[in-house]
Motif scaffolding. Structure first.
Motif, PDB file in Angstrom:
ATOM      1  N   ILE A 148      -7.496   1.420   1.330  1.00 22.61           N
ATOM      2  CA  ILE A 148      -7.762   1.274  -0.103  1.00 22.61           C
ATOM      3  C   ILE A 148      -8.559   2.461  -0.628  1.00 22.61           C
ATOM      4  CG2 ILE A 148      -8.981  -0.113  -1.824  1.00 22.61           C
ATOM      5  CD1 ILE A 148      -8.318  -2.566  -0.049  1.00 22.61           C
ATOM      6  N   ILE A 194      -7.164  -4.125  -6.220  1.00 25.96           N
ATOM      7  CA  ILE A 194      -6.682  -4.990  -5.152  1.00 25.96           C
ATOM      8  C   ILE A 194      -6.838  -6.447  -5.564  1.00 25.96           C
ATOM      9  CG2 ILE A 194      -6.954  -5.657  -2.735  1.00 25.96           C
ATOM     10  CD1 ILE A 194      -5.928  -2.811  -3.122  1.00 25.96           C
ATOM     11  N   PHE A 210       0.828  -1.204   0.000  1.00 26.58           N
ATOM     12  CA  PHE A 210       0.000   0.000   0.000  1.00 26.58           C
ATOM     13  C   PHE A 210       0.866   1.259   0.000  1.00 26.58           C
ATOM     14  CE2 PHE A 210      -4.102  -1.910   2.026  1.00 26.58           C
ATOM     15  CZ  PHE A 210      -4.266  -2.695   0.894  1.00 26.58           C
TER      16      PHE A 210
END
Length: 290
Positions: A100, A113, A66
């Motif tokens: 996210i 993802i 991330f």
């Protein structure tokens, strides 16, 4: 056909330059792996090698995907980024959805993802999560991320499942387009999860004939779940494919994105920054341009 650069085992300080070059030469996306830590002792065999041994050293860099994706998105304009694959059941789904959603907004919807389960018992033990329930918890986590990142901006969501249960809440910021979720795995359970819940499927590194078999089964399962006519990404990493005919054959059976590490294709030293970048440019000249 889209082209994805697999950036596994690349040092954190080299990723932003790699992303800029990948965008410059025509790659569509970069895939980032997920490895939380390297247990000194592992009580299970690695499922993707003949002898059950992992092929990387403990000190091999595995930057947090991330953070790496956010940094690379900040220095590019067009390139997409996705996880290949995020070990979702090791993580709290609401905290993951928050991350996210923020990445999607800050990158102008250039985030997807890919999710998987993890095969390492110690990862579950050391993070305080339950390996036995990893499949059902992953199913619920996918639904939670999809609800938060549905593409309608911040809105009230709630979830009441077997493992996760919460009343109405709002996460902001949230993207104005849905965040695609892809499922990895070649097992029957993994293929069923992809066909039932996901926007696409991600393969491991396998020969083309194994990919054809899995893609055929995915078609059967998507039909079974009434999703045969919905858009669906097929993202693969083929071993043994080294020419245009081989890549074209994959497109012909429904592959929508091919994931490559060009430095391996050309036998270059992947630890060398210069060799990696030269391989990326060479691959783009020989394949992406055509």
């Amino acid at each position: 056909m889209k082209w994805s650069l697999a950036a596994a085992m690349i040092g954190a300080r080299d990723l932003c330059e790699l992303a800029r070059v990948a965008e410059e030469v025509g790659f569509d996306s970069i895939a980032m792996p997920d490895s939380v830590f390297y247990p000194e002792t592992v009580s299970a065999d690695y499922p993707y090698s003949p002898d059950g041994k992992r092929m990387w050293a403990p000190e091999t860099p595995m930057p947090d995907p991330f953070i790496a994706m956010t940094a690379m998105a900040a220095v590019t304009e067009r390139l997409r980024f996705y996880t290949n694959v995020l070990k979702l059941p090791l993580r709290d789904p609401l905290l993951t959805a928050k991350q996210i959603a923020t990445m999607a907004v800050m990158s102008d919807n250039r985030i997807a993802i890919g999710v998987g389960l993890s095969w390492i018992p110690e990862e579950f033990a050391f993070t305080g999560t339950d390996m036995r329930t990893r499949g059902t918890r992953t199913d619920e986590a996918i639904e939670i991320v999809k609800a938060v990142c549905a593409g309608r901006g911040p809105e009230w969501v709630e979830f009441h499942g077997k493992h996760h249960d919460f009343d109405r809440l709002m996460i902001s910021p949230a993207p104005d387009r849905p965040v695609p979720i892809y499922v990895g795995g070649h097992s029957e359970a993994g293929l069923r999860r992809a066909a039932r819940l996901a926007d696409g499927w991600i393969s491991v590194n396998v020969p083309a004939d194994e990919l054809a078999s899995a893609i055929g089964r995915l078609r059967e399962l998507r039909l079974e779940h009434g999703r045969a006519d919905e858009p669906f990404e097929i993202n693969v990493s083929p071993t043994g494919v080294r020419d245009r005919d081989g890549f074209q054959a994959l497109a012909d059976i429904g592959v929508t994105e091919i994931r490559v590490s060009p430095w391996y294709l050309y036998g270059a030293d992947f630890t060398s920054r210069t060799a990696r970048l030269d391989a990326v440019r060479r691959f783009a000249d020989e394949f992406i341009g055509h």
